[in-house]
Structures are given as C-alpha cells and as structure tokens.
Scaffold this motif. Structure first.
Motif, PDB file in Angstrom:
ATOM      1  N   LEU A  44       0.705  -1.152  -0.110  1.00  0.00           N
ATOM      2  CA  LEU A  44      -0.031   0.001   0.123  1.00  0.00           C
ATOM      3  C   LEU A  44       0.965   1.202  -0.065  1.00  0.00           C
ATOM      4  CD1 LEU A  44      -2.908  -1.127   2.624  1.00  0.00           C
ATOM      5  CD2 LEU A  44      -2.838  -1.482   0.049  1.00  0.00           C
ATOM      6  N   ALA A  48      -0.752   4.830   3.431  1.00  0.00           N
ATOM      7  CA  ALA A  48      -1.926   3.998   3.121  1.00  0.00           C
ATOM      8  C   ALA A  48      -3.119   4.403   4.525  1.00  0.00           C
ATOM      9  CB  ALA A  48      -1.848   2.727   3.565  1.00  0.00           C
ATOM     10  N   GLU A  51      -4.388   8.041   3.779  1.00  0.00           N
ATOM     11  CA  GLU A  51      -5.435   8.042   2.692  1.00  0.00           C
ATOM     12  C   GLU A  51      -6.538   7.198   2.944  1.00  0.00           C
ATOM     13  OE1 GLU A  51      -2.743   7.593  -0.525  1.00  0.00           O
ATOM     14  OE2 GLU A  51      -1.829   9.445  -0.308  1.00  0.00           O
ATOM     15  N   ARG A  53      -6.741   3.896   2.837  1.00  0.00           N
ATOM     16  CA  ARG A  53      -6.873   2.926   2.211  1.00  0.00           C
ATOM     17  C   ARG A  53      -6.548   1.486   2.842  1.00  0.00           C
ATOM     18  NH1 ARG A  53      -2.575   2.816  -0.941  1.00  0.00           N
ATOM     19  NH2 ARG A  53      -1.551   4.675  -0.323  1.00  0.00           N
ATOM     20  N   THR A  55      -8.159  -0.369   5.973  1.00  0.00           N
ATOM     21  CA  THR A  55      -9.392  -0.639   7.003  1.00  0.00           C
ATOM     22  C   THR A  55      -8.837  -1.900   7.987  1.00  0.00           C
ATOM     23  OG1 THR A  55     -10.827   0.091   5.438  1.00  0.00           O
ATOM     24  CG2 THR A  55     -11.620  -1.150   7.314  1.00  0.00           C
ATOM     25  N   THR A  76     -15.598   1.971  -1.969  1.00  0.00           N
ATOM     26  CA  THR A  76     -14.710   2.954  -2.978  1.00  0.00           C
ATOM     27  C   THR A  76     -13.989   3.739  -1.975  1.00  0.00           C
ATOM     28  OG1 THR A  76     -16.190   2.301  -4.635  1.00  0.00           O
ATOM     29  CG2 THR A  76     -14.579   4.285  -4.929  1.00  0.00           C
ATOM     30  N   GLY A  77     -12.723   3.806  -2.197  1.00  0.00           N
ATOM     31  CA  GLY A  77     -11.897   4.992  -1.319  1.00  0.00           C
ATOM     32  C   GLY A  77     -11.892   6.075  -1.975  1.00  0.00           C
ATOM     33  N   GLY A  81      -5.022   4.251  -5.500  1.00  0.00           N
ATOM     34  CA  GLY A  81      -4.176   3.611  -5.072  1.00  0.00           C
ATOM     35  C   GLY A  81      -4.966   2.053  -4.574  1.00  0.00           C
ATOM     36  N   ARG A  83      -5.969  -0.868  -2.079  1.00  0.00           N
ATOM     37  CA  ARG A  83      -6.455  -0.975  -0.533  1.00  0.00           C
ATOM     38  C   ARG A  83      -6.475  -2.272  -0.040  1.00  0.00           C
ATOM     39  NH1 ARG A  83     -11.579  -0.844  -0.835  1.00  0.00           N
ATOM     40  NH2 ARG A  83     -11.921  -1.322  -2.920  1.00  0.00           N
ATOM     41  N   ALA A 110     -10.552  -4.277  -2.359  1.00  0.00           N
ATOM     42  CA  ALA A 110      -9.374  -4.377  -1.420  1.00  0.00           C
ATOM     43  C   ALA A 110      -8.810  -5.844  -1.032  1.00  0.00           C
ATOM     44  CB  ALA A 110      -9.768  -3.623   0.162  1.00  0.00           C
TER      45      ALA A 110
END
Length: 342
Positions: A44, A48, A51, A53, A55, A76-77, A81, A83, A110
C-alpha cells in the motif's frame, strides 16, 4: 496457495497486487505483526492509513456482523491506489465471513489480509486460503531471522556496509532476542551511529543491546573469575534484590566455569578453544572470557567445578540449616581466592 518458508520473505517484500488476500498464522503475535506490517507497507505504501486505504477490524466483530468484511472489501476509497482490509486476531470462527468475502472478491477490490494465531493443518481458515486460486497462506514460525532478513532489517533502520564481525555479532544477538526487541535494538544502533561514518563494531552493538538480569549475573561471575573477591558482596546484594536465588546463581556459575574450562583445556590453547564455542562469542565479552581462561589452569578449573558441584548438593539437601545465599557467597569467595595469582 501455500507460501513455502523460502518463498514467503520474497512475497512479504513484494506482494502480488492482483492477489485476493493473504493469511498469516503462527504462535508468536509479534512475528505476525512485523510480517503483516512489512507486507502492507510494500503493498500500500507509507501513506495508506492517512489516505484511508487500509481498513482494520477485529475478527470477533465478524461474528456479530459477518457482512462488514465484504462491505469493506467492496467500498470505494476517496484516494487512488491499492486498498486492503486487515482482520486481526482471527481463528476458525472467522472462516465463514472470510470465505464469503473471498468468493465475491473481484480485481480492484481491497485485498483481504488475515492475521491469526497458531492454526493446525486441519484448520478451516488455513484450508480456505491454501486452496484458493488467488490467495496465499504463510506460516510464521519461531525461527531466528536468517542473514537475508537481518540485512533487510538493517536497511530499514538505515544501516549499511556492516563489517563481517559486526554482522556475526548481530546474527548471534538476533538468535537471543525476540523479533520486537531485535528491531528496537537496530533502531537504537541506527540512532547511536547517526552522523558517525566509522564501521559498526561489535563493541557498539554490545553497548546498544538490551540490559537484562543476565547482565547482572555476568557481572558477579566476571569478578569471581577475575579474583576480585572484595566486589562479590555488593553485587550479590543487587542480584538478591532482583529475585535471584542461590540455586540459580550456582547453575550460572557452573555454566561460566565450564565454559572457561572448555577454553583453557583445548589442545590448541585458549585462543583455539574460544573459537570453538557454540554459540560463538564476540567483541569485549570474547576478549574478557579469553583473559579469564588464560588466568586459570585447567586443573584449578576442575577444582572450581568440583566445589560448585558440592555447593549445589548442599543447596538442594533436605537437612540444610545455613542460609542458601550465605553458602553461595562463601563458595564464590573461595573461587575468587582460588583464581588469585600465586
């Protein structure tokens, strides 16, 4: 798919961006944490979390709401990049939720990274990842880091061009410390050497290595072997305050004098004997052991070991009336006097 012990380090350093996920499992939580941290950073990038990205969720949460894992995988982030969704402290109870997320996983979703404890070969979670066409499973075992792993950790800490004697000392240190302690020690060494262009030495490694109860025990045994009888009492009081008992001290002294005997009695002389020790010793500790062995004849070391054996039997005797630490102190003083120059 199952990652072999040989392939796993390369994957952690350069994970497959098209993979559906990775299962990390093992008995050492710190080793698992370090490997998933390395893998996620490589996958990432360093920003990450900032941002959003990455969780994070606990596996226990999936029992109450299994769908939240799939929701996080499909979300959707805000930032472009790759995820990932990290499921921590997982076991077989999380298998159903993870299986559903893997079944619906599509390229662009992701990645699912699962950190678990020790899992048996029959584990449903292990079988899920090992049998999946685009997911991986890697067992993390309690083996000390090899040279390649140490070099990676050194580079991460900003340490390069390590001399061979320092690398040998670091390898020996890595075998005695936990992964977290070893990583922290490398960071400490990096700070210690900041702005210093000279090669890293074994003495500097020893300076930065963690202090422990063993270090205090070594202090006592060193003054005994170097015939410094007057220093024994204060050091014993410090050890006693740390909770050391006489039997443990006797075992440590026996081990130390047995090492000195191995060095001194070698047919090639002490310099040859110390080179045969396993595990090897380096730096100032090696020099100190060699000086001690050179100051004792093998026959005197044999008498010292006999005295320690007698003391050990006295300490374990059912009818003993004398205080245990007083018996041990008397033995250590007699040993120091035995090693005094004549």
């Amino acid at each position: 798919m199952k990652l072999s012990a040989r392939a796993a380090p390369g994957y952690f350093a350069k994970p497959d961006p098209a993979s559906a996920g990775l299962l990390l499992y093992g008995s050492d939580a710190m080793r698992i944490a370090l490997k998933r941290q390395q893998m996620l950073a490589a996958l990432l990038g360093p920003q990450a979390e900032a941002e959003m990205r990455l969780t994070r969720m606990q596996a226990a949460e999936l029992r109450r709401d299994p769908a939240q894992l799939l929701d996080a995988v499909k979300a959707t982030g805000f930032f472009p990049g790759p995820r990932a969704v990290l499921v921590e402290e997982a076991n077989d109870n999380a298998t159903a939720a993870v299986a559903a997320a893997l079944e619906d996983w599509k390229p662009g979703d992701a990645q699912i990274v699962v950190a678990a404890g020790a899992l048996k070969a029959a584990s449903k979670l292990r079988k899920l990842f090992e049998g999946h066409a685009s997911a991986y499973a890697a067992g993390i075992y309690d083996d000390p880091p090899d040279r390649a792993e140490i070099e990676r950790l050194l580079a991460a800490a900003g340490l390069r061009d390590i001399p061979s004697d320092a690398m040998t000392a670091l390898t020996a240190l890595a075998a005695t410390l936990s992964p977290g302690d070893f990583a922290q020690t490398l960071e400490k060494i990096a700070l210690y050497k900041h702005g210093d262009a000279t090669p890293l030495s074994p003495a500097e490694i020893e300076t930065c290595a963690p202090l422990s109860h063993e270090a205090a025990l070594d202090d006592v045994l060193n003054v005994v072997a170097e015939a410094k009888a007057a220093e024994i009492g204060p050091l014993l009081r410090r050890l006693q305050a740390q909770g050391t008992n006489a039997t443990g001290l006797c075992i440590g002294a026996t081990r130390h004098f047995r090492t000195l005997y191995t060095i001194a009695a070698d047919s090639g002389g002490p310099a040859s004997g110390i080179g045969k020790l396993r595990p090897p010793v380096f730096g100032p500790r090696r020099d100190r052991l060699l000086r001690q062995a050179q100051g004792w004849r093998p026959d005197r070391l044999e008498r010292a070991l006999s005295l320690l054996t007698e003391t050990d039997l006295q300490l374990r005797a059912a009818g003993r009336t004398a205080p245990a630490m007083a018996l041990m102190e008397r033995t250590l003083i007699r040993l120091a006097m035995m090693g005094a120059p004549r």
